[in-house]
Each structure stands twice: as structure tokens, then as C-alpha cells.
Design a protein around this motif. Sequence first.
Motif, short mmCIF file in Angstrom:
data_model
loop_
_atom_site.label_atom_id
_atom_site.label_comp_id
_atom_site.label_asym_id
_atom_site.label_seq_id
_atom_site.Cartn_x
_atom_site.Cartn_y
_atom_site.Cartn_z
N GLU A 206 0.83 -1.20 0.00
CA GLU A 206 0.00 0.00 0.00
C GLU A 206 0.87 1.26 0.00
N TYR A 207 1.94 1.22 0.80
CA TYR A 207 2.85 2.37 0.84
C TYR A 207 3.65 2.50 -0.45
N GLU A 208 4.00 1.38 -1.02
CA GLU A 208 4.74 1.39 -2.29
C GLU A 208 3.92 2.10 -3.39
N VAL A 209 2.65 1.78 -3.46
CA VAL A 209 1.78 2.42 -4.46
C VAL A 209 1.64 3.90 -4.16
N TRP A 210 1.39 4.24 -2.90
CA TRP A 210 1.23 5.65 -2.52
C TRP A 210 2.48 6.45 -2.85
N GLU A 211 3.63 5.88 -2.54
CA GLU A 211 4.89 6.60 -2.78
C GLU A 211 5.19 6.75 -4.27
N SER A 212 4.56 5.93 -5.11
CA SER A 212 4.79 6.04 -6.57
C SER A 212 3.98 7.17 -7.19
#
Length: 197
Positions: free
Chosen positions: A189-195
Amino acid sequence: MLVFWKEKLVFLAVPKTGSSAYEAALKSRASMAVMDPPELKHAPIYRYNRFFRPMFEKVGADNMETLAVVRDPLDWLGSWFRYRKRPFLNGKPTSTAGIDFDDFVLAYMKGDKPPFANVGSQAKFLEPRPNGVRINHLFRYENQPALQQFIESRLNVTLDLPKTNVSPEMDLTVSTETEKRFRKKCADEYEVWESGL
């Protein structure tokens, strides 16, 4: 979901990311506004790929681009938690009445989530498809100026966003241990948000 045919842009409505305000401001400008049922209004990329994209391609739009908004994962859960505290849900399995936010986050991390914490996943909503279909333009909810500038430029409009579907303010505190577990368990979830931009 909003479709802007001439501009070859599809705005996918990730739940709890402010999409209702953009729909209210842009639906009259859109070629197609899918407002109901929720399963179509909030069509994730896999549903867009399976149903809408083939339909668009059959009528000549083989290069539509997609746009979506992603929210800080803990803040996104906070919005769901507040929304499900509304009185109209009292007594229903999806209500968060009588539950604090820390317990809500802990319940969300379970493999078999209770109904009140079964709110989906932004990462799953935005997951690229094996055929290459993916979100072309991803903006963070927290960066509204960049999102608005993109939309205004792409659609040649001036946005005046109304406040819609705003959940009541309340305490959204979690323990350090819960946040640590959440960041580890929901790293995607954080990976997507950070992208996002």
C-alpha cells in the motif's frame, strides 16, 4: 468513473480519495460519468481493463489514458473508519461504532477481516494488469495542487471543487506498535502511494 473522450482520459474513482468532489465538478464536462452502482463507479483497473477498455477500443479509442488518486494508507483507513461511524450504519456489521481506530487498523490486517474492516485495498485497486494496462497518471491525495493543475491543463477547465462526502473529524491515533506492524504488513500500500506524484 469519468470518461473524457476527446482528451482520451479516464478518471478512475478510488474510494475515499476525494473522487466525489471531482465528479461533482466535472461530470457535466465528461463524455460519460458512471455514478452507480458503486461497483462500476469505483471500477478498479482490473474491471476497467475487462469491461470498459474493450468497449472503448471497439469504437476507436485504443489509446485511452487512466488517471487515479491514491491516499496515505493510514489516512485512507482513517477515512473509512470515520465514514463507517456514521449513525446510518449503527447496528450493522459494517459499523465502526464502539471501536477505536487502533482496533480498526488491527482488524484490517487480519487475513479474515471482520465486515467493519473489510474495505478493500488501494494497491489491489491500482494493480497493473498482465496485458500492460495500468494507471498512467497517479497523484497523491495529499498533493491536490499537482492533481488540479494536471486536470485543468488536460481538460482546459478551471476547477471549483465543492466539499462533498466529508466524514466527521475524530481521533485517529494508533499505537507505535500498530503503525509499525501496519507499515510492514501493508508495505504494498505504501509502495503504491509513494509512486504517486
